[in-house]
Write a protein that holds these residues in place. Structure first.
Motif, PDB file in Angstrom:
ATOM      1  N   TYR A   9      11.817   7.601   5.050  1.00 16.46           N
ATOM      2  CA  TYR A   9      11.240   8.947   5.012  1.00 16.46           C
ATOM      3  C   TYR A   9      10.296   9.172   6.186  1.00 16.46           C
ATOM      4  N   ARG A  10      10.298  10.391   6.657  1.00 17.57           N
ATOM      5  CA  ARG A  10       9.317  10.814   7.658  1.00 17.57           C
ATOM      6  C   ARG A  10       8.100  11.417   6.969  1.00 17.57           C
ATOM      7  N   ASP A  11       8.319  12.095   5.854  1.00 17.74           N
ATOM      8  CA  ASP A  11       7.259  12.859   5.189  1.00 17.74           C
ATOM      9  C   ASP A  11       6.894  12.249   3.833  1.00 17.74           C
ATOM     10  N   LEU A  12       5.638  12.414   3.441  1.00 12.64           N
ATOM     11  CA  LEU A  12       5.106  11.949   2.155  1.00 12.64           C
ATOM     12  C   LEU A  12       5.267  10.442   1.987  1.00 12.64           C
ATOM     13  N   ALA A  13       4.911   9.694   3.023  1.00 15.19           N
ATOM     14  CA  ALA A  13       4.924   8.238   2.903  1.00 15.19           C
ATOM     15  C   ALA A  13       3.858   7.799   1.905  1.00 15.19           C
ATOM     16  N   PHE A  14       4.012   6.592   1.375  1.00 14.30           N
ATOM     17  CA  PHE A  14       3.007   6.046   0.470  1.00 14.30           C
ATOM     18  C   PHE A  14       1.713   5.837   1.261  1.00 14.30           C
ATOM     19  N   PRO A  15       0.593   6.408   0.806  1.00  8.57           N
ATOM     20  CA  PRO A  15      -0.632   6.354   1.605  1.00  8.57           C
ATOM     21  C   PRO A  15      -1.241   4.957   1.618  1.00  8.57           C
ATOM     22  N   PRO A  16      -1.834   4.561   2.750  1.00 15.02           N
ATOM     23  CA  PRO A  16      -2.503   3.254   2.803  1.00 15.02           C
ATOM     24  C   PRO A  16      -3.793   3.263   1.998  1.00 15.02           C
ATOM     25  N   ALA A  17      -4.073   2.158   1.315  1.00  9.81           N
ATOM     26  CA  ALA A  17      -5.332   2.022   0.587  1.00  9.81           C
ATOM     27  C   ALA A  17      -6.486   1.937   1.576  1.00  9.81           C
ATOM     28  N   PRO A  18      -7.681   2.350   1.168  1.00  9.45           N
ATOM     29  CA  PRO A  18      -8.847   2.232   2.062  1.00  9.45           C
ATOM     30  C   PRO A  18      -9.032   0.789   2.540  1.00  9.45           C
ATOM     31  N   GLY A  19      -9.271   0.629   3.837  1.00  7.03           N
ATOM     32  CA  GLY A  19      -9.434  -0.697   4.405  1.00  7.03           C
ATOM     33  C   GLY A  19      -8.140  -1.459   4.579  1.00  7.03           C
ATOM     34  N   HIS A  20      -7.009  -0.745   4.572  1.00  6.04           N
ATOM     35  CA  HIS A  20      -5.704  -1.406   4.725  1.00  6.04           C
ATOM     36  C   HIS A  20      -5.713  -2.295   5.967  1.00  6.04           C
ATOM     37  N   PRO A  21      -5.178  -3.536   5.865  1.00 11.95           N
ATOM     38  CA  PRO A  21      -5.309  -4.491   6.977  1.00 11.95           C
ATOM     39  C   PRO A  21      -4.385  -4.246   8.154  1.00 11.95           C
ATOM     40  N   HIS A  22      -3.468  -3.289   8.055  1.00 13.08           N
ATOM     41  CA  HIS A  22      -2.546  -3.029   9.163  1.00 13.08           C
ATOM     42  C   HIS A  22      -3.153  -1.986  10.091  1.00 13.08           C
ATOM     43  N   PRO A  23      -3.542  -2.371  11.320  1.00 17.50           N
ATOM     44  CA  PRO A  23      -4.116  -1.391  12.251  1.00 17.50           C
ATOM     45  C   PRO A  23      -3.108  -0.292  12.570  1.00 17.50           C
ATOM     46  N   PRO A  24      -3.539   0.957  12.670  1.00 14.52           N
ATOM     47  CA  PRO A  24      -2.615   2.046  13.007  1.00 14.52           C
ATOM     48  C   PRO A  24      -1.911   1.788  14.336  1.00 14.52           C
ATOM     49  N   ASP A  25      -0.625   2.140  14.368  1.00 18.03           N
ATOM     50  CA  ASP A  25       0.168   2.084  15.608  1.00 18.03           C
ATOM     51  C   ASP A  25       0.301   0.676  16.180  1.00 18.03           C
ATOM     52  N   VAL A  26       0.167  -0.339  15.346  1.00 14.77           N
ATOM     53  CA  VAL A  26       0.370  -1.724  15.779  1.00 14.77           C
ATOM     54  C   VAL A  26       1.525  -2.311  14.977  1.00 14.77           C
ATOM     55  N   ASP A  27       2.504  -2.885  15.672  1.00 12.38           N
ATOM     56  CA  ASP A  27       3.653  -3.472  14.988  1.00 12.38           C
ATOM     57  C   ASP A  27       3.359  -4.935  14.670  1.00 12.38           C
ATOM     58  N   LEU A  28       3.031  -5.204  13.421  1.00 12.46           N
ATOM     59  CA  LEU A  28       2.759  -6.575  12.993  1.00 12.46           C
ATOM     60  C   LEU A  28       4.020  -7.316  12.542  1.00 12.46           C
ATOM     61  N   ARG A  29       5.163  -6.611  12.533  1.00 12.89           N
ATOM     62  CA  ARG A  29       6.404  -7.172  11.995  1.00 12.89           C
ATOM     63  C   ARG A  29       6.143  -7.803  10.631  1.00 12.89           C
ATOM     64  N   PRO A  39       4.924  -2.739 -11.134  1.00 14.60           N
ATOM     65  CA  PRO A  39       3.527  -2.507 -10.767  1.00 14.60           C
ATOM     66  C   PRO A  39       3.208  -2.914  -9.337  1.00 14.60           C
ATOM     67  N   VAL A  40       3.929  -3.910  -8.809  1.00 17.62           N
ATOM     68  CA  VAL A  40       3.713  -4.387  -7.439  1.00 17.62           C
ATOM     69  C   VAL A  40       5.071  -4.699  -6.823  1.00 17.62           C
ATOM     70  N   LEU A  41       5.233  -4.350  -5.552  1.00 19.81           N
ATOM     71  CA  LEU A  41       6.440  -4.651  -4.803  1.00 19.81           C
ATOM     72  C   LEU A  41       6.075  -5.325  -3.484  1.00 19.81           C
ATOM     73  N   LEU A  42       6.721  -6.438  -3.185  1.00 17.12           N
ATOM     74  CA  LEU A  42       6.645  -7.023  -1.854  1.00 17.12           C
ATOM     75  C   LEU A  42       7.879  -6.550  -1.097  1.00 17.12           C
ATOM     76  N   LEU A  43       7.723  -5.407  -0.421  1.00 14.45           N
ATOM     77  CA  LEU A  43       8.836  -4.808   0.298  1.00 14.45           C
ATOM     78  C   LEU A  43       8.958  -5.460   1.669  1.00 14.45           C
ATOM     79  N   PRO A  44      10.152  -5.922   2.029  1.00 16.10           N
ATOM     80  CA  PRO A  44      10.286  -6.675   3.269  1.00 16.10           C
ATOM     81  C   PRO A  44      10.294  -5.793   4.503  1.00 16.10           C
ATOM     82  N   LEU A  45      10.280  -6.455   5.635  1.00 16.50           N
ATOM     83  CA  LEU A  45      10.388  -5.797   6.926  1.00 16.50           C
ATOM     84  C   LEU A  45      11.611  -4.893   6.937  1.00 16.50           C
ATOM     85  N   PHE A  46      11.428  -3.631   7.356  1.00 19.24           N
ATOM     86  CA  PHE A  46      12.504  -2.637   7.482  1.00 19.24           C
ATOM     87  C   PHE A  46      13.120  -2.239   6.147  1.00 19.24           C
TER      88      PHE A  46
END
Length: 354
Positions: free
Chosen positions: A275-295, A261-268
């Motif tokens: 995948y390039r296509d059909l990535a898992f969509p971000p939930a509304p209000g996702h805390p990761h800003p677009p195009d920012v590498d938070l590592r 039901p939940v996965l803590l998927l690590p960096l990389f």
């Protein structure tokens, strides 16, 4: 045939070995995926735990130290884990493309064929007789030979030696990685030549359904090479269409086991990066800003990416910082906390949850 995006993502979870329970060893988890991105080895060890029966990092490291799977530069110009029996043919299939990708950087650093080949020979001589060297020792060896030894120069010289099948990872010394001769860790075999069709089959077995662009990005092969390999495998493949894009896979087995039901998927991790296509969509209000590498790692729940997490080992504790989208329900938050507890146990650390 047509399929919806949710079904494709579910098939990917199962192909990657994330359905529960699993009786796979960490090495079998690596073998299933063909290669596992591992420039952050500690995070990659956790990726393997999510796909195997390993409950502690020590179990995963034991298989790595024994040489059941190895770490080297293959596919994209970064480190990957690969099962010992797969390292040589994977390198034979992709090394030329990785070298090509490194070309501009090599020219900027003034590293030509003479320097690269001399670096590989110097390392081969230093590692002869079964010796292993840690990175500081590698730097000393290269410097003593009069080769450039700034950090990026060393990375490129060692990467060339890896791509030329001269060196590969050795067993760890505590928390330090070492290098060894590939010939000392993996004997040469009759099936070690380049084989894009074999690579396609292995990628789809552990990642499908995937598009041509997914395969090309992951493997470093050209679109033309990927399309040729797909044509050769056409009779073996299952294809589906989503929003006008075609996705290929090998025939799926029975849907055995529940998806977590939940996965803590690590960096990389291979799931968000494979995948390039059909990535898992971000939930509304996702805390990761677009195009920012938070590592940061990703928190997946159901069919969505619902947040990020980061870890920091501090002595006997591991600090885990969870950042979930505001609409994530309490039961999912509790499950994410439970996965943080599981991670701390895996690392044999006390949990400091933020």
């Amino acid at each position: 045939m047509t399929a919806d995006a949710t079904r494709v993502r579910e098939r990917r979870l199962r192909a990657q070995g994330l359905a529960l329970p699993t009786d796979r060893t960490p090495t079998e988890a690596v073998r299933r995926l063909a290669a596992v991105q591992s420039q952050e080895p500690g995070h990659a060890f956790w990726s393997l735990a999510l796909r195997s029966h390993a409950t502690t990092e020590a179990e995963v490291r034991a298989a790595y130290d024994a040489g059941e799977f190895l770490r080297t530069h293959v596919l994209r110009p970064t480190w990957h884990f690969a099962a010992a029996e797969d390292v040589r043919w994977l390198l034979a299939t992709t090394a030329a493309r990785v070298q090509q990708a490194n070309g501009s950087m090599l020219r900027k650093r003034g590293l030509g064929t003479a320097e690269l080949d001399r670096g590989a020979r110097v390392l081969a001589d230093a590692l002869a007789g079964g010796d292993v060297l840690a990175r500081p020792e590698v730097v000393t060896v290269l410097a003593d030979a009069g080769l450039p030894c700034e950090q990026l120069d060393v990375v490129l010289l060692v990467m060339h030696a890896e791509l030329e099948q001269v060196v590969v990872s050795g067993p760890m010394r505590g928390a330090t990685h070492t290098y060894a001769l590939l010939d000392d860790r993996v004997p040469r075999g009759p099936a070690d030549g380049p084989d894009p069709v074999r690579l396609l089959r292995r990628y789809l077995a552990g990642h499908g359904p995937a598009s041509v662009r997914d395969v090309a990005r992951w493997s470093s092969l050209t679109l033309t090479t990927v399309r040729t390999a797909i044509a050769e495998l056409r009779d073996e493949l299952v294809t589906v269409e989503v929003a006008g894009e075609t996705y290929h896979s090998l025939p799926p087995g029975p849907d055995v086991g529940d998806l977590p039901p939940v996965l803590l998927l690590p960096l990389f991790d291979e799931l968000p990066l494979g995948y390039r296509d059909l990535a898992f969509p971000p939930a509304p209000g996702h805390p990761h800003p677009p195009d920012v590498d938070l590592r940061s790692g990703s928190v997946f729940a159901g069919d969505a990416n619902v947040g990020t997490w980061r870890r920091e080992v501090r002595g006997r504790a591991v600090e885990v910082a969870l950042a979930l989208a505001p609409g994530v329900p309490d039961d999912v938050r509790a499950l994410a906390h439970g996965e943080a507890v599981r991670l701390a146990r895996f690392l044999d650390r006390d949990l400091d949850l933020r």
